[in-house]
Design a protein around this motif. Structure first.
Motif, PDB file in Angstrom:
ATOM      1  N   ARG A  72      39.204  30.788  40.659  1.00 47.05           N
ATOM      2  CA  ARG A  72      39.295  31.651  39.483  1.00 47.05           C
ATOM      3  C   ARG A  72      38.266  31.243  38.433  1.00 47.05           C
ATOM      4  O   ARG A  72      37.667  32.097  37.770  1.00 47.05           O
ATOM      5  N   ALA A  73      38.044  29.938  38.277  1.00 44.70           N
ATOM      6  CA  ALA A  73      37.065  29.479  37.294  1.00 44.70           C
ATOM      7  C   ALA A  73      35.658  29.941  37.636  1.00 44.70           C
ATOM      8  O   ALA A  73      34.818  30.111  36.747  1.00 44.70           O
ATOM      9  N   PRO A  85      34.617  34.207  36.036  1.00 46.34           N
ATOM     10  CA  PRO A  85      35.069  34.308  34.646  1.00 46.34           C
ATOM     11  C   PRO A  85      35.330  35.729  34.161  1.00 46.34           C
ATOM     12  O   PRO A  85      36.040  35.917  33.168  1.00 46.34           O
ATOM     13  N   ASP A  86      34.762  36.730  34.839  1.00 48.16           N
ATOM     14  CA  ASP A  86      34.983  38.118  34.425  1.00 48.16           C
ATOM     15  C   ASP A  86      36.241  38.722  35.038  1.00 48.16           C
ATOM     16  O   ASP A  86      36.633  39.841  34.690  1.00 48.16           O
TER      17      ASP A  86
END
Length: 375
Positions: free
Chosen positions: A283-284, A287-288
């Motif tokens: 997920r990191a 970022p969008d």
């Protein structure tokens, strides 16, 4: 009128349909009106002018449009394409410029490219260039932008535009930043909707972002399957997956009414690719992406059994079965062609106000720059 062609991969001058001229005839017999050759040097390894000219003449004789692919533009992975450097006498940039000149000579003004490859023998996520451990992705994007700036003068002089595929390592947000940076007169988008979920994107939202810049397509469908590690994306023929084709075509054709459409088939498999929206590191790296996006993708994967039960999708075992043969490639293309042709015919193409405004804004930037329940 939207003509429909097929993307065909070559290796050392031959595709699964034969040499380049034979490939044209085979595609024509299958009902296609054009071809996207990916890439020029793979179809014509020495860039032999006579062979390329014969191919161009045969395409014109058969009334087929031609789109061409070039080398990739991420300097951190171009070592995987040594022939392009060889064709440039030791310069990858010169090799690309040489191919751009050939495209211009034959009027092939929209060219395909991408920012990465897929390492079939590596586990997720390292199979994607986005997750290389020797260089972070944002450094790869910076290097790609620098290389595109070097390439831009040759593209402008030749009147050729290259189009970044919505490939499995890059998001539409990142592609649009590159387009705005380099200029939409020389850099556009090749839309592959089946790759969008791999980077955590919902197809309708992503298509609306890029529609004004779409000059080429790699159309195929996708199914999302729940696995113990997370949802997995598999390729499917047009109409046999979770993509809402009336919505997609309505959006793209409102922005680009006369666009030639190209179908991409399958390669050596159904291309299982893992999404890990619940993994903090994954997920990191996106970022969008929002929590709502992640939830929607999980819901689509949860509906896989219903797709199988209604005959819309094959079973997971079938998707993971033995590598496709030539007949499977043909079947994927022709089934997609029939479904896409029907959906294009039923699409009104009436542009909505927001898409007209977006399209007009994109054209204005291009003119001014010469120097932005189903999927």
């Amino acid at each position: 009128m939207n003509r429909i062609g097929a993307d065909v991969k070559f290796r050392d001058g031959t595709s699964f349909l034969g040499d380049p001229v034979r490939t044209l005839a085979e595609l024509r017999d299958l009902g296609f009106e054009g071809v996207l050759v990916r890439t020029l040097d793979e179809a014509f390894p020495t860039l032999d002018g006579g062979a390329i000219g014969e191919f161009a003449e045969e395409a014109a004789r058969q009334g087929m449009f031609v789109q061409m692919g070039l080398g990739k533009v991420n300097p951190y992975m171009t070592a995987e394409l040594p022939r392009v450097r060889d064709l440039g006498g030791g310069s990858y940039l010169a090799g690309m410029e040489r191919m751009i000149g050939i495209c211009a000579e034959h009027g092939w003004t929209e060219a395909w490219t991408a920012t990465g490859g897929y390492q079939h023998d590596l586990p997720a996520p390292f199979c994607f260039d986005r997750f290389r451990t020797d260089v972070e992705w944002h450094h790869q994007l910076e290097a790609t932008a620098r290389f595109l700036r070097l390439l831009a003068p040759s593209l402008r002089a030749a009147g050729v535009r290259i189009n970044l595929e919505t490939h499995e390592e890059i998001t539409t947000f990142e592609i649009l930043r590159l387009v705005e940076d380099i200029g939409p007169d020389v850099l556009g988008v090749c839309l592959d909707p089946a790759n969008l979920p791999v980077r955590g994107e919902l197809v309708p939202d992503a298509v609306r972002r890029v529609a004004p810049y779409v000059n080429m397509t790699h159309l195929r469908d996708a199914v999302l399957v729940p696995t113990g590690a997370g949802p997995a994306r598999f390729l499917a023929p047009v109409g046999r997956g979770v993509i809402d084709w009336p919505d997609l075509l309505g959006c793209v054709l409102a922005a680009r009414p006369g666009l030639d459409l190209v179908i991409e088939g399958i390669g050596g498999s159904r291309a299982e690719m893992l999404l890990c929206p619940d993994d903090p590191d994954w997920r990191a790296a996106h970022p969008d992406m929002t929590d709502a996006d992640a939830a929607a993708l999980r819901a689509l994967a949860a509906g896989f059994d219903d797709l199988v039960a209604t005959g819309r999708a094959p079973s997971l075992a079938s998707l993971r079965s033995s590598p496709p043969r030539a007949a499977d490639h043909r079947r994927f293309l022709t089934e997609s062609l029939s479904a896409l042709r029907a959906r294009v015919a039923s699409c009104s193409g009436a542009p909505s106000r927001d898409l007209e405004d977006n399209s007009n804004a994109a054209e204005a930037r291009a003119d001014g720059s010469r120097r932005g329940g189903r999927l």
